[in-house]
Enzyme design. Structure first.
Site, PDB file in Angstrom:
ATOM      1  N   GLY A  40     -33.750 -15.626  -2.636  1.00  0.00           N
ATOM      2  CA  GLY A  40     -34.087 -16.307  -3.888  1.00  0.00           C
ATOM      3  C   GLY A  40     -33.697 -17.777  -3.881  1.00  0.00           C
ATOM      4  CG  HIS A  91      14.522   8.880  -5.083  1.00  0.00           C
ATOM      5  ND1 HIS A  91      14.834   7.734  -4.381  1.00  0.00           N
ATOM      6  CD2 HIS A  91      15.189   9.901  -4.477  1.00  0.00           C
ATOM      7  CE1 HIS A  91      15.665   8.052  -3.396  1.00  0.00           C
ATOM      8  NE2 HIS A  91      15.889   9.356  -3.435  1.00  0.00           N
TER       9      HIS A  91
END
Ligand code: FAD
Length: 586
Positions: A231, A559
């Protein structure tokens, strides 16, 4: 023309004395209803003031720099009568049949009508990378009729086809190869990997295909019309598309330019020799060269080096600037440099490649710099010296679109260019050239076109190098804070004290966070280590939420995870750390 009306600043909320930062029209311009007239910017937002109706600008009452409030005059408009509207319809067709010279450089471009092109789009999007397809899909979801123009048959742009996705697929493979080899020191040996390059390439292509195929499907479901071809603007309301089946013209009310960027070519290199490759060539995996020179020690070059090193190539990296990965704090790069420094044949910073000679037995490369190596021969040379924007290749002058000398299209925070109905997003509007920046800008552009009050005001765009170890950072770097004289507190947590990291056999990682000395809020952060790229997202959220060290430290992190290192780095600042000795208060 009808009667003169004075256009005034409408109700703009709680804003008083807001600065005019752009005047988008000039006397004589014809404007449609809703054409933006001026842009205002306060410290909180920028906004465009639209014309309440169609007409011709008779005179201006404001200029850039003026401070305005509700009720202040902007301009006088000769309102279009119904008779004029009919005439204008004819004129539009006349203009489009001939010259585009009547269009003004800024604003005032009236919407094209359906008859102007082979196809008409309410929103035309040029380029279907992460910026373009996101803009197209968002605009369609907001009720716009969208045409998406892309030169290649597959949607997804650089990122999906020859960038983020294929590189990460191969980096995953590289990571597994390296992790398996590292197991030997833990008492588990797998032997040498057998690499079937065709299958590896096929798998990578399949990943890409799934994603690009998915995009085509999503476009269809949203009724986004995809037009394949190259384009170029023909005017501020029309684009010509050269495709395999000839040329088509698309008229549009609004356009979004998302044409991305291309590889920079440095001089002195025989690019026509197939042994010279860029990142796209490297991702094609033609072979595993015995020796590979990577020109460019930025993120892309180092990621490709990671892939080929794991596949078995001997790697040399040469970087023009004084350090690898320019733009990142040195303390975050150092652990990576230590790892690859042992592994690669050579890493030369502050070194320039002055020439490459194609010879029968390889590519003979000459270097220059204080610590430059002697001339050497390599099986392949990968040029990863940066990317440049494609703004110079869209026929910008036809649309009176401002493109700077480097090829970037300048936009405001609503992604609007100097032409009021044309927007631009992604790599073509500036650094950092990253997919996640493009997608966020894309949504802003689509939303503004649909009449929403959106602006791109992200407080940080994170950067990630998916090397081994990974390096990630967001917000200002420490070097930038120092340069700007901003006072900060810094928390650093070495991953050698992270149970999870040690359990992975890794101890080189570091997480650091900088907090504003006065407000206590997070300013910037970075981490290096496995999965650093996933961890940095939490830092970005903390920044967007205005978190301080306590907020982060008091957020319960699972943890044992690497995510804890972010909380621990914050605890280093507020002194509540228990996994290490807290730093002494100065
Ligand atoms: P692009 O993706 O470049 O898309 C532009 C599209 O426009 C292309 O499809 C092009 O064909 C089309 N086009 C251009 N001109 C025209 C025209 N005139 N007519 C029709 N079509 C046209 N970023 C990350 O965030 N994370 C990563 O891990 C990452 N890894 C990368 C790895 C590599 C090897 C490379 C090269 C880049 C990587 N990037 C990464 C950067 C990322 O790919 C880009 O930032 C992103 O693709 C930019 O999106 P965009 O939509 O602006 O443009």
């Amino acid at each position: 023309m009808g009667k003169n009306i004075q256009v005034k600043i409408p109700d703009i909320g709680d804003f008083e004395g807001v600065e005019v930062i752009e005047v988008l029209v000039a006397p004589g311009d014809e404007v449609a209803a809703e054409t933006s007239l001026i842009t205002l910017e306060s410290d909180k937002a920028s906004m465009e003031i639209p014309s309440p109706q169609a007409g011709r600008v008779a005179s201006m009452d404001v200029k850039v720099g003026d401070k305005v409030s509700e009720g202040d005059a902007i301009l006088t408009l000769e309102a279009t009568s119904d008779e004029d509207k009919d005439k204008q319809g004819d004129k539009t067709r006349d203009e489009d049949g001939g010259a585009s010279s009547k269009e003004k450089p800024t604003g005032g471009s009236k919407p094209a009508t359906a008859g102007d092109g082979d196809i008409h789009a309410e929103v035309l999007v040029l380029g279907a990378g992460p910026g373009g397809y996101t803009a197209a899909f968002r605009a369609a979801d907001l009720g716009k009729q969208v045409v998406l123009v892309e030169r290649y048959p597959d949607l997804g742009g650089v990122c999906l086809n020859v960038g983020c996705i294929p590189s990460k697929a191969l980096l995953h493979t590289a990571g597994i190869i390296d992790a398996a080899a590292a197991m030997a020191s833990h008492g588990v040996s797998f032997g040498q990997p057998q690499i079937d390059l065709d299958r590896l390439r096929g798998w990578k292509d399949k990943v890409v295909g799934k994603l690009t195929g998915g995009l085509a499907q999503l476009a269809k479901q949203r009724k986004v019309k995809v037009v394949q071809g190259m384009g170029r603007f023909d005017s501020a309301n029309r684009l010509k598309v050269a495709g395999e089946d000839g040329e088509r013209t698309i008229s549009f009310d609004h356009a979004i330019v998302a044409v991305g960027s291309r590889v920079v070519q440095i001089p002195g290199i025989p690019y026509d020799d197939p042994r010279v490759i860029d990142s796209t060539g490297a991702l094609e995996l033609a072979d595993i060269p015995d020796s590979l020179l990577v020109i460019g020690g930025g993120i892309i070059g180092l990621e490709m080096a990671t892939v080929y090193a794991a596949l078995g190539s001997r790697i040399t990296v040469v970087e023009l600037t004084k350090g690898l990965m320019p733009g990142c704090d040195r303390d975050l790069v150092r652990p990576l440099q230590k790892v690859i420094g042992k592994r690669y044949e050579g890493i030369y910073t502050d070194t320039r490649v002055t020439g490459v000679e194609a010879q029968k037995k390889g590519l003979k490369v000459h270097f220059e710099g204080p610590k430059a190596p002697a001339t050497a021969t390599f099986d392949r040379v990968l040029v990863a010296a940066g990317r440049r924007p494609n703004g110079d290749r869209v026929g910008a002058e036809q649309a009176h679109l401002y493109v700077d000398e480097r090829g970037f299209i300048k936009v405001d925070r609503q992604m609007r260019t100097n032409v009021s109905n044309i927007f631009a997003i992604g790599d073509v509007v500036g650094q950092p050239m990253l997919a996640h920046k493009a997608t966020h800008e894309a949504k802003v552009a689509a939303e503004v076109i649909a009449g929403h009050r959106a602006v791109f005001d992200a407080r940080a765009v994170p950067s990630v190098a998916y090397t081994d170890p990974e390096v990630a950072w967001m917000g200002p770097t420490e070097e930038e804070l120092k340069a700007e004289g901003i006072e900060y507190d810094k928390g650093v947590f070495p991953w050698a004290a992270s149970g999870r990291s040690l359990g992975m056999g890794r101890d080189e990682g570091v997480t650091k966070i900088m907090f504003d000395k006065e407000s206590g809020r997070i300013l910037g952060a970075g981490m290096v280590g496995p999965h650093a790229g996933d961890l940095v997202a939490e830092a970005v959220l903390a920044l967007e939420m205005g978190a301080d060290a306590q907020d982060i430290g008091l957020t319960v992190h699972p943890h044992p995870t690497l995510s804890e290192t972010f909380a621990f780095a914050a605890e280093m600042v507020d002194g509540s750390i228990t996994d290490l000795l807290p730093p002494k208060k100065r």
